[in-house]
Write an enzyme that holds these catalytic residues in place. Structure first.
Site, PDB file in Angstrom:
ATOM      1  N   ASP A 203       0.869  -1.169   0.000  1.00 48.53           N
ATOM      2  CA  ASP A 203       0.000   0.000   0.000  1.00 48.53           C
ATOM      3  C   ASP A 203       0.913   1.227   0.000  1.00 48.53           C
ATOM      4  OD1 ASP A 203      -2.292   1.716   0.534  1.00 48.53           O
ATOM      5  OD2 ASP A 203      -1.515   1.831   2.580  1.00 48.53           O
TER       6      ASP A 203
ATOM      7  N   ASP B  11      -1.610  -0.858   6.045  1.00 45.15           N
ATOM      8  CA  ASP B  11      -1.865  -0.354   7.395  1.00 45.15           C
ATOM      9  C   ASP B  11      -3.309   0.066   7.627  1.00 45.15           C
ATOM     10  OD1 ASP B  11      -1.764   1.947   5.740  1.00 45.15           O
ATOM     11  OD2 ASP B  11      -1.339   3.183   7.506  1.00 45.15           O
TER      12      ASP B  11
ATOM     13  N   ASP C  12      -6.963  -1.956   3.440  1.00 47.64           N
ATOM     14  CA  ASP C  12      -5.945  -2.950   3.076  1.00 47.64           C
ATOM     15  C   ASP C  12      -6.262  -4.339   3.626  1.00 47.64           C
ATOM     16  OD1 ASP C  12      -4.288  -1.035   1.793  1.00 47.64           O
ATOM     17  OD2 ASP C  12      -3.542  -0.388   3.743  1.00 47.64           O
TER      18      ASP C  12
END
Length: 644
Positions: free
Chosen positions: A343, A542, A546
């Site tokens: 990410d 995080d 996600d």
């Protein structure tokens, strides 16, 4: 050889009058298995030295005592597991071997077998205790009491009684008892217990603080934001505990294999008692003797102990360096990863925007513009406004200006009056798009192509400044990506940001490939495609968005400051938010897998060598005992190398 980890409860305070007595008792309980093994060994040595001066009855009784003292713990464990699982195990095999040795007159050899077996079991227990040490040390760091301030009164209360929004006082030098937010005061805080960083961090109003850290040089009032059982420390403890309980595929295979193997060995022993007597012309006593040696040397103690100590040592080592594995399976799998998807926000980047460039009209004094813009943005909670305010305070004083009629236009910007002048701060469309993009020769377009967000400042009817902001890449990101690529790991960035920003960040970080404008379900689909292309794929993230992708990957890795959902979904947690720890963990995973292979090959080789030597009548019972149990101790010690 299997070992069950049991929780040892310390005696209550009223049982012992002094702390010393309680500590001594705890140490005795923790090491009692090792003490019993060593005492049985000492008793065997004494009995052997007195063989010519004591009666045969006393000689047998002393050996029986050594049997009971050394073998009680493992015998109890073996019997309980056999009853519970309705299947034989290695412990039962060793009990049969010791009894068999004694039954043919080899009392000393049987006792030595029990002694070495108990000693190897104590070493395995020691490994478990070492892996528990990370938990117990963390638990010791979290205070049990707090100084609560209520209605102006100070009162010491148990941490368990604290509620969200309670105010507590922490003085200089004290350890913070719960997660919260500073509402008064400032201090430097030693956060090494959580981050591992030795340099203290300065904390002021509105900064978050965590249980277990230490306020070094100032008293602070803290508003509690999490219950005692929801603190970061508690999450770490729960993660390590769950990691110890989850077993790797290799360990599960060995445990499934163990029951069948024990039955095969017992059948082979029964056959060997009589078959050589009828086929090879051995004496009956020799056949029975060789069958007892087979019972000893064919036991898979070393094979069973090849994996668990190494796995627990690796988990413990990782926990100390800030990488928490939720099970041995994940330690084993990490070194097999061929591609890692990241990410962007909060993973590759710091997760908060920072001002990277400022341009001020030449007719205006830069400090004045920064001061006014900072003072206006102080009133907003928008992340871009916070970044502009923080940047302005580094250059000038923003607190002495008369700002009034502040109006926020959602999604566009903010306007205010300063000394009867109207100021506007926001996007191009808010301040006048044509004038904004003509400012300073169209510099805004160049900055936007670098993936930066542009905020314009307008005074009356004139653009006087612009800020370029960007979610900056973490200090360790570039080196981490570079190291991963050296390991042959393909790197991909999956982000919801636009194409321009994604391209700029990917290029700066050195990412092999990027995919922009991903929704959560699209991230999942991309991860699934990566699994098809690369077979073993990890996902690092995080945020809540996600979590589905973390669950879809072969290995989900969460940043320690991520959302609760991400932390719970992931298989591995980077407590220090340091991506370079991934490469360290990959190296540790590779070491663990190599050590496990070494242990398995070595233990199988020893077993086959001893079986062949026994059939050729080369090895006798004492050497068989030493060779077999010695190999068990060696594989455990080899696994313990992963603690360093």
């Amino acid at each position: 050889m299997t070992t069950n980890s049991k929780t040892l409860h310390s005696p209550s305070s009223h049982t012992f009058k002094s702390f010393f007595a309680k500590s001594s008792f705890r140490r005795f309980i923790v090491h009692i298995e090792l003490i019993a093994a060593l005492f049985s060994g000492l008793l065997i040595l004494i009995t052997w030295s007195l063989e010519d001066s004591i009666s045969a009855t006393a000689w047998v009784i002393l050996h029986l005592i050594a049997f009971v003292i050394g073998g009680y713990a493992k015998a109890k464990e073996g019997i309980q597991e056999t009853i519970a699982n309705k299947d034989l195990n290695v412990e039962m095999l060793m009990i049969f071997a010791a009894i068999g040795s004694a039954s043919i007159g080899y009392w000393t050899e049987g006792a030595i077998l029990i002694f070495i077996f108990a000693l190897s079991g104590a070493l395995e227990t020691y490994t478990l205790k070492k892996s528990d040490k990370a938990i117990s040390s963390l638990m010791d760091l979290q205070p049990e009491q707090a100084l609560r301030i209520k209605n102006g009164q100070e009162k010491i209360v148990p941490v368990s009684e604290l509620k969200v929004d309670d105010i507590i006082l922490v003085r200089a030098g004290e350890r913070i008892p719960a997660d919260g937010e500073i509402v008064k005061g400032e201090t430097s805080i030693d956060e090494s217990a959580i981050t591992g960083e030795s340099v203290p961090v300065s904390k002021i109003d509105s900064n978050d603080v965590f249980a277990g850290t230490v306020a070094l040089d100032g008293s602070i009032s803290i508003k509690i934001t999490k219950h005692a059982d929801e603190t970061l420390f508690q999450k770490i403890i729960q993660l390590v505990q769950s990691a110890q309980e989850e077993k790797s595929p290799s360990q599960l295979f060995i445990e499934r294999f163990e029951g069948t193997y024990v039955k095969v060995v017992l059948a082979a022993v029964a056959i060997m008692m009589f078959l050589p007597y009828f086929i090879f012309g051995w004496s009956l006593s020799e056949s029975i003797y060789r069958a007892m040696i087979l019972l000893v040397v064919a036991s898979p103690c070393a094979l069973v102990a090849s994996i668990m100590p190494a796995t627990l040592s690796a988990i413990s080592n990782s926990a100390k360096s800030g990488v928490l594995f939720k099970g041995g399976v994940h330690v084993e799998n990490l070194s097999h990863i061929k591609a890692i998807a990241f990410d962007k926000t909060g993973t590759l980047t710091n997760g908060t925007p920072e001002v990277t460039d400022t341009y001020v009209h030449t007719k205006w004094e830069k400090e004045k513009v920064l001061a006014i813009a900072g003072a206006i943005e102080k009133e907003s909670i928008h992340p871009l406004a916070k970044a502009i305010y923080a940047y302005s305070t580094d250059y000038t004083n923003v607190h002495d200006l008369n700002i009034h009629h502040v109006t926020t236009v959602s999604g566009n910007g903010v306007s205010a009056y300063v000394n009867d002048e109207k100021w506007e701060i926001g996007k191009a469309g808010f301040v006048g798009e044509k004038a904004a993009f003509n400012f300073q020769g169209g510099i805004a377009k160049q900055l936007a192509e670098q993936g930066k967000t542009i905020v314009f400042v307008k005074a009356n009817d004139e653009i006087v400044a612009l800020y370029a902001l960007k979610d900056t890449i973490r200090d360790n990101t570039k080196q981490a990506i570079k190291t991963l690529k050296k390991h042959g790991v393909h790197t991909i960035m999956l982000t919801g940001d636009n194409e321009t920003t994604a391209k700029a960040i990917a290029a700066e970080a050195g990412i092999d490939h990027y995919i922009a404008e991903c929704l959560p379900d699209e991230k999942v689909n991309h991860v699934k495609q990566l699994r098809t292309d690369y077979e073993n794929v990890a996902m690092v993230g995080d945020g809540i968005n996600d979590a589905p992708a973390l669950a879809s990957a072969n290995l989900g890795i969460a940043m320690g400051k991520g959302t609760d959902v991400a932390l719970e979904t992931a298989d591995v947690v980077l407590m220090k938010n340091d991506l370079s720890k991934i490469t360290n963990a990959i190296n540790l995973s590779g070491r663990m897998n190599r050590i496990v292979k070494q242990n398995v090959v070595f233990s199988l080789s020893v077993i086959l060598l001893l079986i062949a030597s026994n059939f050729l009548q080369i090895v006798d019972l004492p050497l068989g005992v030493i060779g077999h149990e010695g190999s068990t101790i060696l594989v455990i010690l080899n696994g313990l190398r992963l603690l360093k």
